[in-house]
Design an enzyme around this catalytic site. Structure first.
Site, short mmCIF file in Angstrom:
data_model
loop_
_atom_site.label_atom_id
_atom_site.label_comp_id
_atom_site.label_asym_id
_atom_site.label_seq_id
_atom_site.Cartn_x
_atom_site.Cartn_y
_atom_site.Cartn_z
N ASN A 274 0.82 -1.21 0.00
CA ASN A 274 0.00 0.00 0.00
C ASN A 274 0.85 1.26 0.00
OD1 ASN A 274 -2.52 -1.27 -0.05
ND2 ASN A 274 -2.48 -1.60 2.17
N HIS A 276 3.16 2.41 2.04
CA HIS A 276 3.55 3.06 3.28
C HIS A 276 4.21 2.04 4.19
CE1 HIS A 276 -0.88 2.32 4.69
NE2 HIS A 276 -0.17 1.23 4.79
N CYS A 311 3.54 6.86 7.10
CA CYS A 311 4.97 7.15 7.03
C CYS A 311 5.50 6.62 5.71
CB CYS A 311 5.71 6.52 8.21
SG CYS A 311 7.49 6.78 8.18
#
Length: 381
Positions: A274, A276, A311
């Site tokens: 995904n 991240h 992040c």
């Protein structure tokens, strides 16, 4: 196009070693291998094999139409699939899977790490979706979610550990899902020792939907709700207020944190599909700012992670930690932990993972630690 010449092959037959010799050309361009002999073997029995383009004869008798169809012996014939796929129980409401604790999944104390347990929880959850027949082309997304470019993202997870397994132990994990508010989903897990069937850990988590392109949170479409509704099981393994699992986690600052570790850089291998950082990776960064004597002398018995934002790989991170002893009933205040008195009582800790450049919060966490030498500490097998 010319075919490459087959290489000599070796196979164990009847306790001895069977050596296939160099191939010879037969009529019609076929390849022929003759007079393959095991030399008698340890049991004195001589075995001769003849193969012509895959047609195999053992001591003159045909044993298979095609050598490629002869299955290789496997020690996983009995129940091996149970370690790879799992099964549904309780009327397909609970998904169950078993795992062997591998040598690379244990830590310095020779037991599975918290990261290992979290990875096994994630693997079970994804396999639950896949085996349910709902999986689309996303990471745990259903077909309707994939059509709408939606993905699941975790907002909070709490895991409580009674005992850490050792290398070679087999654990059995049950997982199920339920609704959480109007636009969320809760997923729970139980980890048991396969031999004793005793519960050794449990966990609960909350998930919401995000558009994978805009990165904005989304309501659950009715079509998606109808997909997952048949799998909902209204059962909680950890109540919201158990061990403070539902309480707000206080934010650490430079003045309140006792230990700060800077310069933590996400690697490419930390990213998931995904795009991240995988939610399990934060455990390692949290432990980077925990004092070494705590890691050596204590078991991490419970941790709650509150995920605040995504992040990416390009961001440098900081890990902040504050340690306190267990709250005293008399004062109701958690005193700071003097280094000389550590392992005299259980500990609590608060953590923060933030972006190093602007201080933006990524993850808040709260943990509980129990001294390895104290009565009632996390038991080991």
């Amino acid at each position: 196009m010319a075919m490459p010449a087959p290489q000599a092959a070796t196979r164990v037959v009847a306790g001895g070693q069977l050596v296939f010799g160099k191939p010879e050309k037969a009529k019609g361009g076929r390849l022929l291998v003759r007079s393959c002999d095991n030399g008698g073997g340890r049991n004195g029995r001589r075995v001769t094999v003849e193969a012509v383009n895959g047609a195999v004869k053992l001591n003159g008798a045909a044993v298979a139409a095609d050598v490629r169809q002869v299955p290789a012996p496997s020690s996983m014939d009995d129940g091996g699939d149970a370690f790879r796929l799992g099964k549904f129980v309780e009327g397909r409401l609970v998904y169950r899977q078993q795992f062997v604790i591998r040598s690379y999944e244990i830590g310095p104390d020779r037991t599975a790490t918290m990261e290992t347990l979290m990875n096994l929880l994630q693997e079970t959850a994804l396999n639950h979706v896949m085996c349910s027949g709902l999986a689309g082309d996303g990471f745990g997304a259903t077909r309707q979610m994939s059509l709408r470019k939606l993905i699941w993202v975790v907002t909070r997870i709490n895991i409580q550990v009674n005992k850490y397994s050792r290398w070679g132990d087999v654990v059995e994990i049950d997982t199920w899902v339920a609704s959480s508010g109007k636009n969320g989903m809760r997923r729970d897990w139980i980890i048991r020792d396969r031999n004793t069937k005793n519960m050794i850990a449990r966990a609960t988590s909350n998930w919401v939907m995000m558009n994978r392109e805009t990165r904005r949170l989304s309501k659950i479409p009715e079509e998606v709700r109808q997909e997952v509704l048949p799998f909902y099981l209204d059962r909680s393994i950890i109540t919201a207020d158990a061990n403070g699992g539902g309480r707000k986690i206080e934010k650490l600052t430079d003045s309140t944190a006792e230990h700060i570790r800077s310069g933590l850089a996400p690697r490419w291998s930390d990213m998931d599909v995904n795009q991240h950082v995988n939610n399990v990776k934060y455990i390692g960064w949290i432990l980077e700012s925990v004092p070494l004597d705590v890691l050596e002398d204590y078991h991490l018995t419970s941790i709650t992670l509150d995920y605040r934002r995504e992040c990416r790989q390009s961001q440098l991170l900081e890990s902040l930690t504050s340690m306190t002893t267990t709250t005293s009933p008399a004062t109701d205040e958690p005193p700071a932990v003097p280094a000389s008195s550590r392992c005299c009582s259980d500990l609590n800790s608060t953590h923060l993972i933030r972006q190093q450049d602007d201080g933006a919060e990524i993850v808040r966490a709260r943990a509980e630690w129990r001294c390895k030498g104290r009565p009632g500490a996390t038991k080991q097998p």
